[in-house]
Design an enzyme around this catalytic site. Structure first.
Site, PDB file in Angstrom:
ATOM      1  N   GLY A 262      48.191  46.623   5.008  1.00 25.24           N
ATOM      2  CA  GLY A 262      49.310  46.111   4.323  1.00 25.24           C
ATOM      3  C   GLY A 262      49.750  45.788   2.313  1.00 25.24           C
ATOM      4  N   MET A 264      47.356  42.907  -0.139  1.00 25.90           N
ATOM      5  CA  MET A 264      46.241  41.971  -0.657  1.00 25.90           C
ATOM      6  C   MET A 264      46.789  40.753  -1.722  1.00 25.90           C
ATOM      7  SD  MET A 264      43.341  41.495  -0.548  1.00 25.90           S
ATOM      8  CE  MET A 264      41.835  39.855  -1.469  1.00 25.90           C
ATOM      9  N   GLU A 265      46.454  39.881  -1.496  1.00 22.95           N
ATOM     10  CA  GLU A 265      46.484  38.392  -1.967  1.00 22.95           C
ATOM     11  C   GLU A 265      46.051  38.329  -3.528  1.00 22.95           C
ATOM     12  OE1 GLU A 265      43.421  37.147   0.736  1.00 22.95           O
ATOM     13  OE2 GLU A 265      45.150  38.489   0.660  1.00 22.95           O
ATOM     14  N   ASN A 266      45.280  38.996  -4.393  1.00 22.73           N
ATOM     15  CA  ASN A 266      45.082  39.244  -5.461  1.00 22.73           C
ATOM     16  C   ASN A 266      46.185  38.029  -6.379  1.00 22.73           C
ATOM     17  OD1 ASN A 266      43.690  41.298  -5.363  1.00 22.73           O
ATOM     18  ND2 ASN A 266      44.970  42.590  -5.309  1.00 22.73           N
ATOM     19  N   GLU A 297      51.360  37.487   1.923  1.00 22.15           N
ATOM     20  CA  GLU A 297      51.017  37.357   0.488  1.00 22.15           C
ATOM     21  C   GLU A 297      50.974  36.215   0.041  1.00 22.15           C
ATOM     22  OE1 GLU A 297      48.442  39.481   0.710  1.00 22.15           O
ATOM     23  OE2 GLU A 297      48.854  40.110   2.915  1.00 22.15           O
ATOM     24  N   HIS A 300      49.221  32.743   0.773  1.00 17.97           N
ATOM     25  CA  HIS A 300      47.438  33.121   0.722  1.00 17.97           C
ATOM     26  C   HIS A 300      47.597  32.319  -1.273  1.00 17.97           C
ATOM     27  CE1 HIS A 300      45.250  34.992   3.247  1.00 17.97           C
ATOM     28  NE2 HIS A 300      45.932  36.335   3.387  1.00 17.97           N
ATOM     29  N   GLU A 319      43.099  34.186   7.017  1.00 26.16           N
ATOM     30  CA  GLU A 319      44.239  35.250   7.945  1.00 26.16           C
ATOM     31  C   GLU A 319      45.400  34.640   8.370  1.00 26.16           C
ATOM     32  OE1 GLU A 319      44.427  37.874   5.938  1.00 26.16           O
ATOM     33  OE2 GLU A 319      43.104  37.909   4.994  1.00 26.16           O
TER      34      GLU A 319
END
Length: 841
Positions: A262, A264-266, A297, A300, A319
């Site tokens: 879905g 990604m929390e970069n 996100e 995160h 998560e």
């Protein structure tokens, strides 16, 4: 690319004892052709003692490596490990230069050329251990370091990263510089490059931006105000409840193509699947799901990025918290106040299903249970997300939100830019409350399975009624009990008495949980409001009331709880699939909440009709679903509930048995009374026509010529594979398992089209080949394709003992990779349940 040598927990702990990693300087040259890019990495680190270790790198060609200026033997590279031997105590500098492969499977540096305009886009996905496909790294989460980078790209491109990238040198050189980041784990490093379309703004003194492919620019622009408003509101809400301010220097959201997850929390550069840039009509629930992802996100940035797990056994610390906070933040800060209904009717079902399979695991596995990175990847499932978030809802209900927030803020302060474990987190919570959070964690986070709560209602001679709860399970629960009476003016409607919250101990209790006076309620509903995580049964009188008056319940979340109770009864063989379909027919046409409509229709169409009913009853089930959808459309023509309309049309298309109807729609360009058949609906209709053998390959190609987009290409692949023609099936199978030229998205679309319930005789020979071919594919192409092959590639329509036998024979061997083995075990569990339900009706 085939699986690589995995890192064990013991190896990671040994390396963490030996090394402190300070800084990475990365140089990427993205101008060297379509297959490879150049990666040069300088790592500065400190060895605490003398010893040996290794650095991970997975190159196409390792060009050079040196340690403190001394050349290393590139031939010593063993798969993805370059040995570093005889380290002396003190500071060191490692330099690695390599040519790296672009990915077509969303792992490492993914390369995508947009068929709509020929433009190329690159982005990285480095979770969980794919950083080594892009640059050399000590690839484990507890060796945090700062990262700086330079990137060379085609001059017309824009480069994005964790920090704000700026051009350096003459523009024709395409050179970009990214300043040093905050300390990050390796899997958070991110790059994206291409001719992005960008919408920029500023909020709270920080640059915010949205990015997408040029071909999606009009669709992003149409939704930019909505997306940025949601982003700002979530950002402000997190600053209200968290003491620690947002810890990075920018907030970019890049909607990228062919993304496996879905989002990604970069830090500073969140990437999201670009299906969230809606090019066709979307339901309210789909827009809400996109909003939940945005909030998830952003959560995160604190849960995961600021404070990171030490090892992958604590993935729930990332998560589950982001899942819970994403839903709650939207409820608190935006107009989307019904998010928990969607969570209850669909997302939570994901957790319930996963927790009842043989592959279930605790939300927080015991230390050592996740022994390597391959095992860690198996835990990214409905338990780590949906069940974990449900457990946190219970924790907040039990602890109180004030103490919960006090505890997590202490956790952020104590472990800022560091790593932490479950024990660390519980210690932070314990400091904020007198409750025994360690005992709570032992009961909720270290155990598996779903408790079942069953009400027993008794009446006494003096006019009282009593509720006692039979509790199959060991967890304590704090839940609300809903009490409902028939409306005297309309027996199909129910009116609510005040809710009562009760605490159920972790052991069976004989004392009544609730006592009332006067007539017993017509419906007694445990877990009203859905704060608990348990299967809920209905007593006989309440069950009869629910089947007669479910749509008359006043609150959509209450209705979702009842629908879930009926769903669980079907899956457990306590309610016939036919009875569930009758309830769907009776009540769904009156439903106003889009999430409930979508959740019920999805279960009825994909589970009841295709899996749980005997094959001979399928046509009648599809007819009932068509009637239900027609009623929904008729009701929404008057505008009383437009939300469910699109969901009804989609299910109507998937349930249609007469090709002429769909051909009429395609010619008219609209469904009866609307909506218009936009590209998404046209491809749905063509897929159904292909499955029914009512469209030609030439017509599919003509539709692709009219919609030469990435989603159009996937739609055409799905349609061609769905044709009931031996040559079409052979061509699709060759593309899936022999050609190796498909991206993960095109592979998935082809597999989705291949298996059709109307084509069992035609596909049975491929069912018999499936396990051996899928096993070879997983070994050859890696984790992403293994997951796709085990999920979308599985022959789901073949609900018979032979399919089960073939799967069990495959699992009895050692050939399937861990990712494929996990998927197959889950599919076989679902198959066993379907067979049980079919044969016990």
């Amino acid at each position: 690319m085939a699986p690589m040598t995995v890192l064990t927990r013991d190896e990671a702990q040994a390396r963490a004892r030996l090394l402190d990693v300070h800084r990475y300087d990365i140089d990427l040259d993205l101008t060297r052709g379509e297959e490879h890019f150049r990666s040069t990495t300088v790592i500065r680190f400190h060895a605490r003692t003398a010893g040996d270790t290794f650095v991970e790198v997975r190159p196409a060609a390792l060009l050079s490596a040196s340690l403190d200026g001394r050349p290393l033997d590139t031939a010593s590279l063993d798969d993805n490990r370059l040995p570093l031997t005889a380290l002396t105590p003190g500071d060191h500098e490692l330099r690695v230069e390599a040519d790296m492969r672009y990915s077509r499977t969303g792992e490492g540096m993914h390369r995508f050329t947009d068929p709509a305009d020929g433009e190329t886009y690159l982005y990285t996905q480095l979770f969980l251990d794919d950083v080594q496909r892009v640059f050399a790294a000590f690839d484990q989460p507890d060796l945090k370091a700062v990262f700086a980078a330079t990137v060379t790209a085609p001059p017309a491109w824009t480069v994005l990263g964790n920090t704000v990238a700026t051009r350096v040198g003459p523009p024709a050189e395409g050179r970009w510089k990214l300043p040093a980041s905050q300390p990050l784990s390796t899997y958070f490093v991110a790059f994206a490059a291409g001719p992005w379309h960008t919408v920029r703004t500023e909020h709270a003194g920080l640059p915010f931006a949205l990015h997408c492919r040029q071909s999606l620019a009009p669709h992003l622009d149409a939704d930019a105000d909505e997306l940025l408003d949601l982003t700002r509101r979530c950002f402000d809400r997190f600053h209200q409840i968290f003491d620690e301010p947002y810890p990075f220097d920018s907030y970019d959201q890049a909607f990228v193509p062919e993304y496996n997850f879905g989002a990604m929390e970069n830090p500073g550069l969140v990437v999201l699947r670009d299906e969230y840039v809606f090019r066709s009509a979307a339901t309210d629930t789909e827009r809400q799901t996109r909003a939940v992802t945005i909030a998830h996100e952003m959560a995160h940035m604190w849960f995961g990025d600021l404070v990171t797990l030490r090892w992958w056994d604590d993935i729930w610390l990332n998560e589950s918290f982001a899942e819970y906070m994403g839903y709650q933040d939207l409820t608190d800060a935006t107009h989307l106040t019904g998010t928990w209904t969607e969570f209850g009717i669909s997302r939570k079902a994901w957790g319930y299903d996963a927790d009842q399979r043989e592959t279930t695991h605790p939300v927080a596995p015991e230390p050592g249970a996740v022994h390597d990175t391959a095992a860690a990847l198996l835990n990214f499932d409905g338990i780590s997300y949906a069940k974990g978030a449900s457990a946190l809802r219970q924790l907040v209900a039990w602890l109180g939100e004030k103490d919960f927030l006090t505890g997590i803020n202490a956790h952020f302060t104590r472990h800022r830019f560091g790593n932490a474990t479950l024990a660390d987190f519980l210690d932070s919570l314990a400091g904020a409350t007198e409750r025994d959070v360690h005992a709570w964690a032992a009961q909720w986070l270290r155990t598996t399975g779903v408790d079942t709560l069953t009400p027993r209602i008794t009446t006494t001679d003096d006019g009282h009624w009593q509720l006692t709860v039979d509790h199959a399970g060991t967890r304590p629960h704090r839940i609300a009990v809903g009490l409902y009476d028939h409306d005297p003016d309309d027996p199909c409607r129910l009116t609510a008495r005040p809710r009562t919250e009760i605490d159920l101990p972790g052991t069976p209790a004989a004392t009544p949980a609730l006592t009332g006076t006067g007539p017993r309620p017509a419906l007694v509903l445990l877990n009203d409001g859905d704060l608990g995580y348990a299967k809920i049964r209905l007593d006989p009188a309440s069950h009869d009331t629910a089947l007669r008056a479910l749509s008359g319940l006043p609150d959509p979340l209450t209705r979702a709880v009842v629908w879930n109770a009926l769903r669980d009864q079907v899956r457990d063989g306590l309610l016939t699939p036919a009875a569930y379909l009758r309830a769907t027919r009776d009540h769904l046409p009156h439903e106003t909440d889009n999430a409930v409509v979508e959740g019920v229709l999805t279960f009825a169409r994909t589970q009841i009709a295709d899996l749980y009913l005997p094959a001979g009853d399928r046509d009648d089930a599809l007819g009932l679903l068509r009637d239900t959808c027609h009623d929904l459309l008729r009701r929404t023509e008057q505008g009383t509930a437009p939300g469910p309309r699109l969901a009804a049309v989609r299910t109507l298309i998937a349930s249609t048995a007469t090709p002429g109807t769909l051909h009429d729609w395609l010619r008219a360009g609209t469904a009866p009374g609307g909506p218009a058949l936009d590209p998404e609906l046209r491809w749905r209709a063509l897929t159904r026509l292909a499955a029914l053998g009512a469209v030609t390959p030439e017509a599919i190609d003509a539709e692709l010529a009219a919609d030469p987009s990435a989603t159009g290409r996937e739609g055409a692949a799905r349609c061609h594979a769905a044709l009931p023609d031996p040559a079409a099936k052979q061509a699709a199978w060759h593309a899936l398992y022999e050609d190796d030229g498909l991206s993960t998205y095109l592979w998935t679309a082809t597999a989705q089209g291949f298996w059709q319930a109307e084509q069992l005789d035609l596909t049975r020979p491929y069912r018999d080949r499936y396990h051996s071919d899928a096993t070879a594919l997983a070994a050859r192409r890696g984790t992403a394709l293994a997951n796709a092959a085990g999920n979308h590639g599985f022959p789901r329509p073949h609900i018979d003992p032979d399919t089960l036998r073939l799967g069990e024979e495959c699992l009895s061997g050692t050939e399937p990779t861990p990712a494929l083995r996990r998927q197959l075990r889950d599919r076989l569990d679902d198959l066993r349940r379907a067979l049980t339900v079919r044969y016990t009706q």
